[in-house]
Write an enzyme that holds these catalytic residues in place. Structure first.
Site, PDB file in Angstrom:
ATOM      1  N   SER A  46       0.786  -1.237   0.000  1.00  0.00           N
ATOM      2  CA  SER A  46       0.000   0.000   0.000  1.00  0.00           C
ATOM      3  C   SER A  46       0.816   1.285   0.000  1.00  0.00           C
ATOM      4  O   SER A  46       0.290   2.349  -0.294  1.00  0.00           O
ATOM      5  CB  SER A  46      -0.969   0.030   1.183  1.00  0.00           C
ATOM      6  OG  SER A  46      -0.281   0.283   2.380  1.00  0.00           O
ATOM      7  N   LYS A  89       0.733   4.822   6.545  1.00  0.00           N
ATOM      8  CA  LYS A  89       0.155   5.732   5.550  1.00  0.00           C
ATOM      9  C   LYS A  89       0.800   7.105   5.674  1.00  0.00           C
ATOM     10  O   LYS A  89       1.446   7.429   6.660  1.00  0.00           O
ATOM     11  CB  LYS A  89      -1.360   5.894   5.740  1.00  0.00           C
ATOM     12  CG  LYS A  89      -2.155   4.599   5.762  1.00  0.00           C
ATOM     13  CD  LYS A  89      -2.185   3.898   4.442  1.00  0.00           C
ATOM     14  CE  LYS A  89      -2.922   2.562   4.581  1.00  0.00           C
ATOM     15  NZ  LYS A  89      -2.571   1.627   3.569  1.00  0.00           N
TER      16      LYS A  89
END
Length: 184
Positions: A46, A89
Site C-alpha cells: 500500500s 500511511k
C-alpha cells in the site's frame, strides 16, 4: 574454611548485582520501546513506491505525545479492525483541513497538493468514506491519511479519519533493505 564462605558470599553478591542490572536494563529498554522508538516491518504494497513489502522501518513516538504530526509525514497506526493490524500511511490532512478528491487529484483547503512520491500517472479515486467531488473537513483530534499506492491502499478514503490516539509512531528511517536505507 572461613575464607571459602566469604568468597562464595562475594560470588552470590556479584550474581545478585548482575541480576539487578539486567532487570534495570530490560526495564529501560521496554520504556524506550514503548514511549520513544520502535522497529516495525512493512507488510503489503500500500505504500509503494516509497516502501515495499518487508521493508524494515523505525518509528519515533515522542511526536505522538506532543501532537506535532505534520502534513506529508508517514505514520503508523492501529487499524481498529478485528486483528488490530498496524497500518502505514502518509498524512494528507490535519484537523480543520478540508479534503477533496477530484479529477484524480487530492485537494487540501482548495489547493491540489504536489505528490512527487507517487508513481507516475497515479490517479486518485474516491472511496466509500470520501467519494470524488465531495469535501470533507477533518475533525479535531484526527488526521486524514492516504497510501502512496492509491489503487490498492485501504486508507481514509475507505476507513475515514484516523484518531491521533490510535497512532503507533512516525516513520523516521528505513533500515532494510540496506541498499535502500533512508532517513524520512
Amino acid at each position: 574454611m572461613g575464607k571459602e564462605k566469604q568468597e562464595s558470599k562475594t560470588l552470590g553478591q556479584n550474581i545478585k548485582e548482575y541480576a539487578i542490572l539486567l532487570v534495570i536494563a530490560l526495564a529501560i529498554a521496554m520504556i524506550f520501546r514503548t514511549f520513544v522508538f520502535a522497529r516495525a516491518n512493512v507488510d503489503g504494497p500500500s505504500m509503494m513506491p516509497t516502501f515495499k513489502d518487508k521493508d524494515v522501518i523505525f518509528v519515533e513516538k515522542l511526536s505522538l505525545y506532543t501532537h506535532s504530526i505534520k502534513r506529508g509525514e508517514i505514520v503508523t497506526f492501529y487499524s481498529g479492525d478485528a486483528e488490530n493490524n498496524i497500518y502505514i500511511k502518509r498524512v494528507i490532512g490535519l484537523a480543520g483541513d478540508v479534503i477533496e478528491i477530484k479529477d484524480g487529484k487530492v485537494y487540501v483547503n482548495g489547493t491540489a497538493i504536489k505528490e512527487d512520491y507517487l508513481a507516475a500517472n497515479t490517479y486518485t479515486q474516491g472511496g466509500d468514506f470520501l467519494a470524488e467531488n465531495t469535501k470533507y473537513k477533518v475533525p479535531a483530534g484526527d488526521i486524514f491519511v492516504l497510501g502512496d499506492n492509491r489503487p490498492v491502499s485501504k486508507d481514509s478514503r475507505y476507513i475515514g479519519p484516523v484518531s491521533l490516539k490510535s497512532l503507533y509512531g512516525h516513520v523516521i528511517f528505513r533500515a532494510y533493505p540496506f541498499s535502500s536505507m533512508k532517513k524520512f
